[in-house]
Scaffold this active site. Structure first.
Site: not given
Ligand code: ARG
Length: 461
Positions: A25, A112, A157-158, A279, A285, A287, A292, A319, A324, A327
């Site tokens: 690791s 440990n 709303t909605h 783009s 464009k 963007n 996003e 343990y 491991q 991480k």
């Protein structure tokens, strides 16, 4: 000894090379090096003060650790996968530099409790960093909210026009989410900031260690109370990654609104050229890629939390090597959150709202219909009856392609004779906004007040 491992004594066969590569690791946990060294320093000082190693040995160890710390900082340290992880890479190098005393460092300690300590130190710093990042973004939002305290936009709303709100109020709603995130990190920190060091492998140690001393040296607020739990507990990582995941969900919701608002169809906000990309095929464009990507990256935060929950689910005490695997999700959740908060904090002050477009959008969709119902209630009707009557007024407006406030007084009086000339004040956007003037309401005065209070909260951190 048939192997060169630090644990090689009982082995007569060499580790298979695929196993060596599979179990190593160090290529990712080397990131813990500075915490590992801090933990080792605290441990050595404690061993000396408890009479477990000599002062001379302790000094040699501390000097050796300092040298290693420099080597790592200067990128001169030679990492070896054969030495498995950060702990054994550092310990082996220490013995190279310091000789015999280096071999004494691991007295009364196990990897440990060592790795659990490193992970807690890392997570504590990660919390402090994300809280600082959050504060920076919150300041940016509060400033913008104050600047947009009077700008009207459709509240939805909605995803349908519901009632007019101020843009500043909307931005302060985002701040309220982030405020909870900041607090959640603080709550989590209390359980992170406890020391597992000194419980050794799982059962404690026969040496007369002083766990409170190492805890104090490392800035922990106390010690983990049970040795079995101390080496196996990863709740603090799950809690942290849980708080990150929820925060990332908040950032994703904000990002989603920014994407919508920046579209031609809404046209509420210009995110600024430095924060947009173009783009490769469509020349027109611009963007909202930053928003996003923030929205997209929230998926990773949720994924990391899920991975950790499942990682822990089947583990017996104490343990297990499974741990491991804690991480990379932790590091990724932190890095990702840090990056997202940073880019948003930079972008927010550059956003320019189109107040005219927002106002026009707010004046469509009969957004003051509730205000008309409330008006009738003040005139003596029960709310349910008022709701019904306003529904017929909306129908009337709709069927002639107009907004509610474009109906004539006669038409409105046809709906209810309790309606008088003063109705037009309450049907305006400003009338609606200013009437919602109570704690948590959208009225511009409330927004200014709430922004000042929010800024006060940030200043007192
Ligand atoms: N690299 C290990 C981890 O990250 C360190 C602890 C290893 N302990 C052990 N008993 N093999 O969990």
């Amino acid at each position: 000894m048939a192997t060169d491992k630090l644990w090689g004594g009982r082995f007569s066969g060499r580790t298979d090379t695929t196993v060596e590569a599979f179990t190593a690791s160090e290529h990712f946990d080397r990131r813990l090096a500075e915490y590992d060294i801090a933990g080792s320093r605290a441990h050595a000082l404690m061993l000396k003060s408890c009479g477990i190693i000599s002062e001379a040995d302790c000094n040699t160890i501390i000097d050796g650790l300092e040298t290693i710390s420099q080597e790592i900082a200067d990128d001169r340290f030679v990492w070896s996968a054969a030495l498995e992880d950060v702990h054994m890479n550092i310990e082996a190098r220490l013995t190279e530099i310091a000789g015999e005393p280096g071999k004494k460092l691991h007295t009364a300690r196990s990897r440990n409790d060592q790795v659990a300590t490193d992970m807690r130190l890392f997570t504590r710093d990660a919390i402090d960093q994300l809280q600082a990042d959050l504060t920076a973004l919150q300041y940016a939002l509060v400033d913008l909210a104050e600047a947009e305290a009077d700008s009207v936009m459709p509240g939805m709303t909605h995803m349908q026009s519901a009632q007019p709100v101020t843009c500043g109020h909307h931005l302060l709603a985002w701040n309220a989410m982030l405020e909870r995130d900041w607090q959640r990190f603080g709550d989590c920190r209390k359980r992170v900031n406890l020391s597992p060091l000194g419980v050794a492998a799982l059962a404690g140690t026969g040496f007369p260690v002083d766990r409170n001393m190492t805890a104090a040296t490392l800035g922990f607020e106390g010690v983990c109370s049970n040795s079995l739990d101390a080496v196996s507990d990863r709740d603090f990582i799950l809690e942290f990654c849980g708080a990150v995941a929820l925060m990332m969900v908040h950032l994703s919701r904000m990002a989603e609104e920014l994407v919508l608002w920046a579209s031609q169809h809404f046209g509420f906000v210009d995110l600024g050229d430095p924060f947009c990309t173009g783009s490769s095929i469509m020349p027109q464009k611009k963007n909202p890629d930053v928003a996003e990507l923030v929205r997209g990256r929230s998926g990773r935060a949720v994924g990391n939390l899920t991975a950790l929950l499942v990682l822990m689910k089947g583990q017996p005490l104490a343990y297990n090597r499974d741990n491991q695997e804690d991480k990379q999700p932790l590091f990724d959740s932190f890095d990702n959150a840090h990056a997202c908060l940073g880019v948003l904090a930079a972008m927010v002050p550059n956003m320019i709202f189109d107040r005219e477009r927002m106002r026009n959008a707010a004046s469509r969709g009969h957004a003051t219909a509730t205000d008309l119902a409330d008006y009738l209630v003040r005139g003596g009707l029960a709310f349910r009856d008022a709701h019904e009557l306003v529904g017929t007024a909306v129908h009337l407006a709709e069927s002639s392609g107009r907004e509610l406030d474009a109906l004539s007084l006669e038409e409105l009086r046809g709906v209810s004779d309790r309606i008088n000339e003063d109705v037009f004040e309450i049907l305006t956007l400003e009338g609606s906004l200013h009437s919602r003037n109570h704690i948590g309401g959208t009225a511009p005065d409330q927004v200014r007040l709430a922004a000042a209070q929010a800024r006060q909260v940030l200043a007192e951190r």
